[in-house]
Structure formats: structure tokens, C-alpha cells
Write a protein that holds these residues in place. Structure first.
Motif, PDB file in Angstrom:
ATOM      1  N   ARG A  33     -15.690 -27.709 -30.032  1.00  0.00           N
ATOM      2  CA  ARG A  33     -14.672 -27.435 -29.034  1.00  0.00           C
ATOM      3  C   ARG A  33     -14.786 -28.518 -27.970  1.00  0.00           C
ATOM      4  O   ARG A  33     -15.876 -28.766 -27.438  1.00  0.00           O
ATOM      5  N   CYS A  34     -13.673 -29.151 -27.636  1.00  0.00           N
ATOM      6  CA  CYS A  34     -13.714 -30.215 -26.640  1.00  0.00           C
ATOM      7  C   CYS A  34     -14.130 -29.643 -25.294  1.00  0.00           C
ATOM      8  O   CYS A  34     -13.485 -28.729 -24.779  1.00  0.00           O
ATOM      9  N   PRO A  35     -15.222 -30.157 -24.710  1.00  0.00           N
ATOM     10  CA  PRO A  35     -15.697 -29.648 -23.417  1.00  0.00           C
ATOM     11  C   PRO A  35     -14.760 -30.001 -22.267  1.00  0.00           C
ATOM     12  O   PRO A  35     -14.890 -29.442 -21.180  1.00  0.00           O
ATOM     13  N   VAL A  36     -13.824 -30.899 -22.506  1.00  0.00           N
ATOM     14  CA  VAL A  36     -12.912 -31.321 -21.440  1.00  0.00           C
ATOM     15  C   VAL A  36     -11.615 -30.507 -21.460  1.00  0.00           C
ATOM     16  O   VAL A  36     -11.225 -29.933 -20.450  1.00  0.00           O
ATOM     17  N   CYS A  37     -10.959 -30.431 -22.610  1.00  0.00           N
ATOM     18  CA  CYS A  37      -9.646 -29.778 -22.655  1.00  0.00           C
ATOM     19  C   CYS A  37      -9.651 -28.485 -23.445  1.00  0.00           C
ATOM     20  O   CYS A  37      -8.653 -27.777 -23.460  1.00  0.00           O
ATOM     21  N   GLY A  38     -10.771 -28.167 -24.129  1.00  0.00           N
ATOM     22  CA  GLY A  38     -10.874 -26.878 -24.805  1.00  0.00           C
ATOM     23  C   GLY A  38     -10.293 -26.827 -26.205  1.00  0.00           C
ATOM     24  O   GLY A  38     -10.359 -25.795 -26.863  1.00  0.00           O
ATOM     25  N   LEU A  49     -13.918 -38.189 -32.496  1.00  0.00           N
ATOM     26  CA  LEU A  49     -12.745 -39.062 -32.551  1.00  0.00           C
ATOM     27  C   LEU A  49     -11.752 -38.702 -31.450  1.00  0.00           C
ATOM     28  O   LEU A  49     -11.206 -39.577 -30.786  1.00  0.00           O
ATOM     29  N   HIS A  50     -11.551 -37.408 -31.256  1.00  0.00           N
ATOM     30  CA  HIS A  50     -10.652 -36.955 -30.198  1.00  0.00           C
ATOM     31  C   HIS A  50     -11.139 -37.438 -28.833  1.00  0.00           C
ATOM     32  O   HIS A  50     -10.365 -37.939 -28.029  1.00  0.00           O
ATOM     33  N   LEU A  51     -12.428 -37.293 -28.574  1.00  0.00           N
ATOM     34  CA  LEU A  51     -12.971 -37.690 -27.270  1.00  0.00           C
ATOM     35  C   LEU A  51     -12.811 -39.175 -27.013  1.00  0.00           C
ATOM     36  O   LEU A  51     -12.374 -39.578 -25.936  1.00  0.00           O
ATOM     37  N   GLN A  60     -10.074 -37.949 -17.464  1.00  0.00           N
ATOM     38  CA  GLN A  60     -10.978 -36.796 -17.567  1.00  0.00           C
ATOM     39  C   GLN A  60     -11.868 -36.890 -18.799  1.00  0.00           C
ATOM     40  O   GLN A  60     -13.069 -36.634 -18.744  1.00  0.00           O
ATOM     41  N   HIS A  61     -11.275 -37.260 -19.923  1.00  0.00           N
ATOM     42  CA  HIS A  61     -12.081 -37.432 -21.139  1.00  0.00           C
ATOM     43  C   HIS A  61     -13.024 -38.623 -20.991  1.00  0.00           C
ATOM     44  O   HIS A  61     -14.163 -38.590 -21.425  1.00  0.00           O
ATOM     45  N   ARG A  62     -12.531 -39.692 -20.350  1.00  0.00           N
ATOM     46  CA  ARG A  62     -13.372 -40.876 -20.141  1.00  0.00           C
ATOM     47  C   ARG A  62     -14.578 -40.517 -19.271  1.00  0.00           C
ATOM     48  O   ARG A  62     -15.697 -40.922 -19.547  1.00  0.00           O
TER      49      ARG A  62
END
Ligand SMILES: [Zn+2]
Ligand SMILES: [Zn+2]
Length: 69
Positions: A33-38, A49-51, A60-62
Motif C-alpha cells: 500500500r503506498c504510504p503516501v497516497c494509499g 515502480l509507482h513511487l 509528496q511522493h518525492r
């Protein structure tokens, strides 16, 4: 220099950092689960890859994976 926020290693460029995140960062969280956007992903590889892809365009991801050193 760019520092990996997850493990503290420094790199010359974002492409080096992205390679590191995808291939060898030992401190990458064991989550899909992406810790930034969920957003949820089927594999950790897809999350990585998404990150790194999002980090190119989204501060925000950066900020989650990189800090200027
Ligand atoms: Zn790292
Ligand atoms: Zn995300």
C-alpha cells in the motif's frame, strides 16, 4: 547529492536513487500500500515502480523517498 530517506545512502542523481529503490534498498517498507497516497498494489515491485514514477512529478511522493543532501 540526493539521499535515500529510507536508508540514508546518498546518490548523484535521481535516476541512481530510483534504481537503488527498485533494486536494493533494504529499508523499503514491507507493504503493498503506498504510504503516501494509499493506493494498493498487487506486488511490492509495482508499489516501488509507482513511487519512483510518481516522484518524478509529485513532490509528496518525492519527499517520501528522497531528500537533498
Ligand atoms: Zn535506500
Ligand atoms: Zn502513491
Amino acid at each position: 547529492m540526493i539521499r535515500c530517506k529510507l536508508c540514508g545512502r546518498t546518490f548523484e542523481s535521481f535516476s541512481d536513487l530510483f534504481f537503488h529503490i527498485k533494486r536494493e534498498c533494504k529499508n523499503f517498507p514491507h507493504t503493498r500500500r503506498c504510504p503516501v497516497c494509499g493506493t494498493r498494489f498487487k506486488t511490492i515491485r509495482l508499489l516501488k515502480l509507482h513511487l519512483v514514477n510518481s516522484a518524478l512529478t509529485d513532490p509528496q511522493h518525492r519527499n517520501y523517498i528522497a531528500v537533498m543532501a
